[in-house]
Design a protein around this motif. Sequence first.
Motif, mmCIF file in Angstrom:
data_model
loop_
_atom_site.group_PDB
_atom_site.id
_atom_site.type_symbol
_atom_site.label_atom_id
_atom_site.label_comp_id
_atom_site.label_asym_id
_atom_site.label_seq_id
_atom_site.Cartn_x
_atom_site.Cartn_y
_atom_site.Cartn_z
ATOM 1 N N GLU A 1 0.835 -1.205 0.000
ATOM 2 C CA GLU A 1 0.000 0.000 0.000
ATOM 3 C C GLU A 1 0.867 1.251 0.000
ATOM 4 O OE1 GLU A 1 -2.610 2.956 0.021
ATOM 5 O OE2 GLU A 1 -3.107 0.863 -0.424
ATOM 6 N N THR A 2 1.895 1.276 0.840
ATOM 7 C CA THR A 2 2.770 2.441 0.906
ATOM 8 C C THR A 2 3.476 2.670 -0.416
ATOM 9 O OG1 THR A 2 3.142 2.132 3.285
ATOM 10 C CG2 THR A 2 4.746 3.471 2.099
ATOM 11 N N TYR A 3 3.961 1.594 -1.034
ATOM 12 C CA TYR A 3 4.725 1.707 -2.268
ATOM 13 C C TYR A 3 3.895 2.312 -3.396
ATOM 14 C CZ TYR A 3 7.886 0.395 -6.064
ATOM 15 O OH TYR A 3 8.730 0.427 -7.149
ATOM 16 N N PHE A 4 2.704 1.802 -3.601
ATOM 17 C CA PHE A 4 1.889 2.327 -4.696
ATOM 18 C C PHE A 4 1.319 3.705 -4.367
ATOM 19 C CE2 PHE A 4 1.383 -2.356 -5.708
ATOM 20 C CZ PHE A 4 2.324 -2.316 -6.715
ATOM 21 N N ALA A 5 1.079 3.979 -3.090
ATOM 22 C CA ALA A 5 0.633 5.323 -2.705
ATOM 23 C C ALA A 5 1.729 6.351 -2.997
ATOM 24 C CB ALA A 5 0.266 5.348 -1.222
ATOM 25 N N LEU A 6 2.977 5.978 -2.785
ATOM 26 C CA LEU A 6 4.089 6.875 -3.078
ATOM 27 C C LEU A 6 4.159 7.204 -4.569
ATOM 28 C CD1 LEU A 6 6.849 5.293 -0.813
ATOM 29 C CD2 LEU A 6 5.904 7.602 -0.567
ATOM 30 N N TRP A 7 3.877 6.225 -5.403
ATOM 31 C CA TRP A 7 3.904 6.458 -6.841
ATOM 32 C C TRP A 7 2.820 7.444 -7.273
ATOM 33 C CZ3 TRP A 7 6.879 5.599 -10.994
ATOM 34 C CH2 TRP A 7 7.963 4.727 -10.848
ATOM 35 N N GLU A 8 1.739 7.500 -6.547
ATOM 36 C CA GLU A 8 0.614 8.340 -6.946
ATOM 37 C C GLU A 8 0.565 9.668 -6.194
ATOM 38 O OE1 GLU A 8 -3.016 6.065 -6.974
ATOM 39 O OE2 GLU A 8 -2.033 4.342 -7.917
ATOM 40 N N ALA A 9 1.485 9.879 -5.262
ATOM 41 C CA ALA A 9 1.511 11.126 -4.498
ATOM 42 C C ALA A 9 2.290 12.191 -5.267
ATOM 43 C CB ALA A 9 2.150 10.896 -3.136
ATOM 44 N N PRO A 10 1.809 13.430 -5.300
ATOM 45 C CA PRO A 10 2.482 14.469 -6.085
ATOM 46 C C PRO A 10 3.867 14.832 -5.569
ATOM 47 C CG PRO A 10 0.706 15.406 -4.749
ATOM 48 C CD PRO A 10 0.569 13.914 -4.667
ATOM 49 N N ASP A 11 4.143 14.573 -4.296
ATOM 50 C CA ASP A 11 5.448 14.943 -3.747
ATOM 51 C C ASP A 11 6.497 13.853 -3.909
ATOM 52 O OD1 ASP A 11 4.019 13.366 -1.921
ATOM 53 O OD2 ASP A 11 5.242 14.070 -0.242
ATOM 54 N N THR A 12 6.097 12.653 -4.278
ATOM 55 C CA THR A 12 7.055 11.555 -4.411
ATOM 56 C C THR A 12 7.001 10.858 -5.768
ATOM 57 O OG1 THR A 12 5.435 10.125 -3.307
ATOM 58 C CG2 THR A 12 7.211 11.026 -1.946
ATOM 59 N N GLY A 13 5.834 10.811 -6.390
ATOM 60 C CA GLY A 13 5.681 10.098 -7.652
ATOM 61 C C GLY A 13 6.619 10.579 -8.750
ATOM 62 N N PRO A 14 6.732 11.902 -9.001
ATOM 63 C CA PRO A 14 7.630 12.358 -10.073
ATOM 64 C C PRO A 14 9.086 11.976 -9.843
ATOM 65 C CG PRO A 14 6.057 14.078 -9.514
ATOM 66 C CD PRO A 14 5.907 13.007 -8.469
ATOM 67 N N THR A 15 9.531 12.002 -8.584
ATOM 68 C CA THR A 15 10.914 11.635 -8.308
ATOM 69 C C THR A 15 11.139 10.147 -8.529
ATOM 70 O OG1 THR A 15 11.128 13.421 -6.697
ATOM 71 C CG2 THR A 15 12.748 11.659 -6.575
ATOM 72 N N LEU A 16 10.192 9.318 -8.115
ATOM 73 C CA LEU A 16 10.305 7.886 -8.365
ATOM 74 C C LEU A 16 10.361 7.605 -9.866
ATOM 75 C CD1 LEU A 16 7.814 6.453 -5.720
ATOM 76 C CD2 LEU A 16 10.307 6.258 -5.697
ATOM 77 N N ALA A 17 9.519 8.283 -10.626
ATOM 78 C CA ALA A 17 9.522 8.099 -12.075
ATOM 79 C C ALA A 17 10.841 8.570 -12.677
ATOM 80 C CB ALA A 17 8.359 8.863 -12.703
#
Length: 207
Positions: free
Chosen positions: A102-118
Amino acid sequence: MSETDEQPTRRKRPSGRRTGDSGTRQAILGAARDLFAQHGYTGASMRAIAGRAGVDAGLIRHFFGDKSGLIAATLAEGTTAPDRLVAALRGDPGTAGMRLTETYFALWEAPDTGPTLAAVLRSAFTSPKAMDLLRASVGTRIQEQVIGVHGDPERAAGAALAVSHLLGVAIARYVIEAEPLATMDRADVVARVAPAVQRYLAGESGR
């Protein structure tokens, strides 16, 4: 008094279109994150990043040295994702798989973390530096948290499989945008993936 004496002393203009303060540094990191996320490490040029940030390319070198230093800073300073993933593993081991997924996929969809992960993920395929950062910040830290102490190869293998499973789903869902995975409800994805992640973390081989 000569004509030259009458002229005020002119200072050399600093390089860049913005002053080299912390705001400029953050502007560069933000521009780098966005362009790395869109184009990966190879496709995002220093000139394009400088243009997005409103600075000269020389100012990027002043702060970060080169592009590999910039991608390192983008991950190190641009996201709390590694810490939040490790935190998700603390608590009841019987539900660690659900929390981590849950945490991992939520991070991908959060505006403060998703762009950096991508940005880091797209860059990892063309930059050894970005690959090392991805491996160390996510894979290694999760394995250390799961194992707790050295000398447990079964749990180390399970942690590696858990990370690989989550990463593979993230690539398909958020980078490739493969259907129907890309448009599935996140809760549905978590419900389907978490049991496998739980088995990995528990060290269950399934044999």
